[in-house]
Design a protein around this motif. Structure first.
Motif, PDB file in Angstrom:
ATOM      1  N   LYS A 175       0.838  -1.188   0.000  1.00  0.00           N
ATOM      2  CA  LYS A 175       0.000   0.000   0.000  1.00  0.00           C
ATOM      3  C   LYS A 175       0.874   1.239   0.000  1.00  0.00           C
ATOM      4  O   LYS A 175       1.991   1.191   0.497  1.00  0.00           O
ATOM      5  CB  LYS A 175      -0.831  -0.018   1.299  1.00  0.00           C
ATOM      6  N   GLY A 176       0.373   2.330  -0.565  1.00  0.00           N
ATOM      7  CA  GLY A 176       1.077   3.599  -0.394  1.00  0.00           C
ATOM      8  C   GLY A 176       1.316   4.381  -1.665  1.00  0.00           C
ATOM      9  O   GLY A 176       0.427   4.496  -2.496  1.00  0.00           O
ATOM     10  N   SER A 177       2.527   4.866  -1.798  1.00  0.00           N
ATOM     11  CA  SER A 177       2.914   5.883  -2.773  1.00  0.00           C
ATOM     12  C   SER A 177       2.289   5.752  -4.159  1.00  0.00           C
ATOM     13  O   SER A 177       2.322   4.686  -4.774  1.00  0.00           O
ATOM     14  CB  SER A 177       4.434   5.869  -2.922  1.00  0.00           C
ATOM     15  N   ASP A 178       1.756   6.848  -4.627  1.00  0.00           N
ATOM     16  CA  ASP A 178       1.207   6.905  -5.986  1.00  0.00           C
ATOM     17  C   ASP A 178       2.331   6.902  -7.010  1.00  0.00           C
ATOM     18  O   ASP A 178       2.173   6.398  -8.114  1.00  0.00           O
ATOM     19  CB  ASP A 178       0.361   8.182  -6.109  1.00  0.00           C
ATOM     20  N   THR A 179       3.487   7.456  -6.624  1.00  0.00           N
ATOM     21  CA  THR A 179       4.632   7.470  -7.537  1.00  0.00           C
ATOM     22  C   THR A 179       5.104   6.044  -7.819  1.00  0.00           C
ATOM     23  O   THR A 179       5.518   5.716  -8.920  1.00  0.00           O
ATOM     24  CB  THR A 179       5.782   8.291  -6.905  1.00  0.00           C
ATOM     25  N   GLY A 196       4.019  21.769 -12.586  1.00  0.00           N
ATOM     26  CA  GLY A 196       3.702  20.649 -11.712  1.00  0.00           C
ATOM     27  C   GLY A 196       4.947  19.827 -11.425  1.00  0.00           C
ATOM     28  O   GLY A 196       5.994  20.043 -12.037  1.00  0.00           O
ATOM     29  N   TYR A 197       4.849  18.897 -10.472  1.00  0.00           N
ATOM     30  CA  TYR A 197       5.976  17.996 -10.210  1.00  0.00           C
ATOM     31  C   TYR A 197       5.452  16.563 -10.145  1.00  0.00           C
ATOM     32  O   TYR A 197       4.422  16.302  -9.548  1.00  0.00           O
ATOM     33  CB  TYR A 197       6.718  18.357  -8.923  1.00  0.00           C
ATOM     34  N   VAL A 198       6.146  15.645 -10.842  1.00  0.00           N
ATOM     35  CA  VAL A 198       5.721  14.242 -10.871  1.00  0.00           C
ATOM     36  C   VAL A 198       6.945  13.324 -10.894  1.00  0.00           C
ATOM     37  O   VAL A 198       8.029  13.738 -11.289  1.00  0.00           O
ATOM     38  CB  VAL A 198       4.864  13.923 -12.114  1.00  0.00           C
ATOM     39  N   GLY A 199       6.728  12.082 -10.496  1.00  0.00           N
ATOM     40  CA  GLY A 199       7.781  11.074 -10.572  1.00  0.00           C
ATOM     41  C   GLY A 199       8.144  10.815 -12.029  1.00  0.00           C
ATOM     42  O   GLY A 199       7.294  10.884 -12.904  1.00  0.00           O
ATOM     43  N   VAL A 200       9.406  10.505 -12.270  1.00  0.00           N
ATOM     44  CA  VAL A 200       9.891  10.360 -13.650  1.00  0.00           C
ATOM     45  C   VAL A 200       9.161   9.230 -14.375  1.00  0.00           C
ATOM     46  O   VAL A 200       8.979   9.270 -15.595  1.00  0.00           O
ATOM     47  CB  VAL A 200      11.425  10.175 -13.676  1.00  0.00           C
ATOM     48  N   GLY A 201       8.673   8.240 -13.631  1.00  0.00           N
ATOM     49  CA  GLY A 201       7.962   7.126 -14.242  1.00  0.00           C
ATOM     50  C   GLY A 201       6.686   7.549 -14.947  1.00  0.00           C
ATOM     51  O   GLY A 201       6.180   6.856 -15.816  1.00  0.00           O
ATOM     52  N   TYR A 202       6.155   8.690 -14.593  1.00  0.00           N
ATOM     53  CA  TYR A 202       4.911   9.164 -15.191  1.00  0.00           C
ATOM     54  C   TYR A 202       5.136   9.992 -16.440  1.00  0.00           C
ATOM     55  O   TYR A 202       4.192  10.413 -17.087  1.00  0.00           O
ATOM     56  CB  TYR A 202       4.095   9.985 -14.182  1.00  0.00           C
ATOM     57  N   ILE A 203       6.396  10.258 -16.762  1.00  0.00           N
ATOM     58  CA  ILE A 203       6.645  11.206 -17.838  1.00  0.00           C
ATOM     59  C   ILE A 203       7.612  10.645 -18.879  1.00  0.00           C
ATOM     60  O   ILE A 203       7.579  11.016 -20.029  1.00  0.00           O
ATOM     61  CB  ILE A 203       7.194  12.535 -17.234  1.00  0.00           C
TER      62      ILE A 203
END
Lengths: 303, 291
Positions: free
Chosen positions: B29-33, B194-201
């Motif tokens: 469970k946990g982090s969306d990143t 915005g700021y996002v984890g590299v996996g999303y971009i």
């Protein structure tokens, strides 16, 4: 012999009568028990919050930021204003449309249109709030951005529009019932005096059905003020104090929904969220109470 | 893809429960990143193991709260636990351990229509604190800045606040529910940041620009998509992503963690857009795993 049988039958009926009497009594009282239980739990869990948070801070400071960098702050003014902005906006949209639609269904539409339209409107109530929230992000958001020339449309107007859609079925269906129950003689008398159909609806039928219409609006408001998912998704959720309908807002319900999942149990933050819930509960309770009193007075006046 | 993953996990769970009673179920469970990455790791792992793994999101804060409240086996987290949280766990008898599972180069993104391509860490901090409010002040056009960030249950929210802002977020920041929503919002909003984890971009960055970030004035502007810059630690917003556990890992949990840290697991980390662990974290993990 015959007499004895009759007595027996009478007794059996009496037992049956008593059984159903108590069954309905239990059902009736159950709702009150549940309500009292909810209130008690809210009160019990929210009470420690007021030991740990200064009451003046809670009710009279603007910002809610329990995960602040320098210090935690527990003020509910910004979210209180947000909740009212969105709810009043929703009512401003839903009430005129709702009453108009109900009057149309009741007095203008032919029987066939009514037969199709009424169930369709009720289907509107069955749309899950998360779907509406999604529509808010994908459809309403760019439309509002373009219309108001804003960088984005995740703001109080967006929330108001979606909540209006959610409140409409309630308002239309109860208002229509109220209009239908206005005695036909009122309408006939008005038309006989030479009033047009429009005048009859506006000046006779709607005032005569006002108690029902107020009840409809109050129920619609109840739906709007407690709604969580749509406003959470579509209003931007910025915790700043909104000063315009074009600002992002974060309502009380959204705050609770977002933060309750992450909060360690039995911390100040946890109790604080219950305190917000209690405040919301009291507000809706007051709204219903006032609505009830208004209704009551109105009915007395009518007699 | 995420949805399919969840359905797949659910189905595998059902089959595993019906088929082999001895196979363990691991709750993550946990982090969306981290969710997409760990989901993928779990899928590949389950192809060759009996255990079933259920991965859900909710944010790092939610995962950490779940470990403290003993509601999950592994908590994904994009931040370290706070002292107060560790204390709370200890009071509840939870012996908190953690490993690093991947390296993230946190991406700051702006709309592709925005001429701004480079920012310093200080500028980003000032933008998010609400001190810089117009793109003109950082070399862009005259246009107010719209901030997109995460909710307070996000580890990325906390990481960004502590390492970049060093202060409170602007109250005007729009708070999105996840990385994907931030990408969507910035894509649609010319004035957005915005700021996002590299996996999303990394695998789909259409419509947005990944800003090059300099640690301070005069330093090189580096991109989180440049693996050399991230691996060497020179990219200023590189950070490890963690998994928290209760006690030294054993049994099924240990097997799964070992798989994540194996060369095969780390290859999946790269495929999902993140960066494999450098030696110092590998050593650290080995110690936790008791190797």
């Amino acid at each position: 012999m015959k007499h004895a049988e009759a007595v027996k039958k009478y007794r059996a009926r009496k037992i049956e009568e008593r059984f159903f009497h108590s069954l309905f009594f239990i059902n009736g009282i159950l709702v009150i028990v549940v309500l009292a239980g909810i209130f008690a739990i809210l009160l019990k869990t929210a009470a420690p919050a007021f030991r740990e948070i200064d009451l003046r801070e809670f009710f009279f400071t603007v910002h809610w930021d329990p995960a602040g960098y320098e210090k935690e702050s527990y003020g509910i003014i910004a979210m209180l204003v947000s909740t009212f902005l969105v709810t009043l906006g929703a009512l401003a949209i839903a009430i005129p449309i709702g009453i108009g639609a109900a009057a149309y269904l009741c007095d203008v539409a032919g029987p066939r249109v009514r037969e199709i339209a009424k169930p369709l409107i009720e289907v509107l109530a069955a749309i899950p709030s998360v779907v509406l929230g999604f529509i808010g992000i994908v459809v309403v958001n760019p439309m509002l951005a373009k219309f108001f020339r804003q960088p984005n449309g995740l703001n109080a107007v967006n929330g108001s529009i979606l909540l209006a859609i959610m409140a409409l079925p309630t308002i239309i269906s109860i208002t229509e019932d109220a209009l239908v129950s206005v005695p036909r003689s009122f309408e006939q008398a008005s038309l006989a005096l030479g009033a047009t159909k429009w005048q009859t609806i506006i000046r006779v039928k709607i005032p005569a059905a006002l108690s029902g219409i107020i009840a409809a609006c109050m129920l619609g408001m109840g739906r709007a003020i407690g709604e969580t998912m749509t406003v959470l998704m579509a209003t931007g959720c910025a915790p700043a104090l909104p000063t315009s309908y074009l600002h992002a807002v974060r309502t009380m319900t959204a705050t609770i929904a977002i933060e309750l999942g992450e909060v360690p149990y039995y911390s100040t933050h946890y109790y604080g969220l219950f305190a917000i819930g209690l405040t919301l509960f009291i507000i809706t309770f007051m709204i219903n109470l006032v609505a009830d009193l208004v209704l009551h007075n109105f009915q007395k006046m009518q007699r | 893809m995420k949805q399919f993953g969840i359905i797949g996990t659910a189905m595998v769970t059902v089959f595993a429960l019906a088929g082999a009673a001895h196979a363990a179920t691991i709750q993550v469970k946990g982090s969306d990143t981290l969710i997409n990455l760990v989901q993928r790791l779990a899928e590949v792992y389950m192809e060759q193991a009996d255990d079933s793994i259920a991965v859900t999101g909710g944010g790092s804060g939610t995962g950490i709260a779940a470990v403290i409240n003993r509601k999950c086996d592994i908590a994904n987290s994009s931040r370290l636990m706070k002292t107060s949280e560790i204390q709370k766990a200890q009071t509840g008898g939870v012996d908190v351990k953690y490993i690093a599972v991947a390296i993230d180069g946190l991406c700051v993104i702006v709309s592709a229509a925005n001429p701004v391509k480079n920012l310093t860490k200080q500028q980003i901090g000032a933008i998010y604190r609400g001190e810089i409010t117009n793109w003109q002040e950082v070399g862009g056009v005259n246009m107010p800045i719209t901030l997109y960030g995460r909710q307070s249950n996000s580890g990325t929210y906390v990481f960004f606040m502590e390492s970049v802002l060093k202060g409170d977020y602007s109250k005007k920041m729009n708070r999105a529910n996840g990385n994907a929503q931030i990408v969507e919002s910035v894509r649609a909003d010319e004035s957005g940041i915005g700021y996002v984890g590299v996996g999303y971009i990394k695998n789909d960055s259409r419509g947005v620009t990944v800003v090059k970030v300099a640690a301070q004035d005069g330093a090189d502007y580096l991109s989180p998509l440049d693996s050399a810059a991230v691996n060497s630690g020179r990219y200023p917003l590189a950070r490890p992503l963690y998994q928290y556990l209760n006690g030294t890992p054993k049994g099924a949990v240990r097997d799964f963690l070992a798989f994540e840290l194996s060369p095969k697991g780390q290859r999946i980390v790269e495929e999902e857009g993140f960066f494999p662990l450098p030696q110092e974290y590998i050593d650290f993990n080995n110690k936790v795993m008791g190797k």
